[in-house]
Design a protein around this motif. Structure first.
Motif: not given
Length: 160
Positions: A10-11, A18-19, A88-90, A155-160
């Motif tokens: 994420v820039p 994003a947060q 999802d988390r930033v 960064l942004i991530y997703s667990i799913g």
């Protein structure tokens, strides 16, 4: 299939946005298509199913404070009947830099020595059997976060 993990850069100027709503930001196909066409960003990090083992390695007993690298894989999905809601988390650039530093110094052998005795013999054997795969993903995560830290990106991530 199963539950998987992926992260994207994420820039720095978009981290706060994003947060506010990571799910909406994460799934904005137009944004990712435009940005991906420029190729001026690090690639996506896929940890497949290794994220769960990495949680155990970076927070082996759940009692002591976890390692900074745990922040890269913190979180669980939520299930509502048959619906799976991803986590999802930033992470901001400072968090990414801490994670990158921790991963650069991580001794996987020592992490396994600390982690495996905390589990039942059966689960420890399963984790030990996946060690090569997890080491590969930890190395990918170290490279990815180091690249983001060098560029001062979140960064942004997703667990799913």
């Amino acid at each position: 299939m199963g539950i998987r993990y992926f992260a994207r850069p994420v820039p720095p100027g978009l981290v706060a946005i994003a947060q506010i709503n990571p799910g909406a930001f994460l799934h904005d196909a137009h944004f990712w298509r435009v940005w991906e066409s420029s190729r001026r960003h690090p690639e996506t990090l896929f940890l497949d199913k290794a994220w769960r083992d990495m949680q155990d390695l970076f927070d082996p007993n759940g009692q002591d404070p976890p390692r900074p690298a745990y922040e890269l894989v913190r979180g669980q999905i939520q299930c509502f009947g048959m619906d799976i809601h991803p986590f999802d988390r930033v992470l901001d650039p400072a968090q990414v830099a801490l994670i990158a530093s921790d991963l650069a110094q991580a001794d996987i052998r020592k992490l396994y020595q600390d982690c495996l005795p905390q589990h039942s013999p059966d689960w420890a054997a399963i984790m030990d059997g996946r060690r090569d795969s997890v080491e590969y993903y930890v190395a990918d995560a170290a490279y990815f976060t180091a690249e983001l830290a060098a560029r001062r990106m979140g960064l942004i991530y997703s667990i799913g």
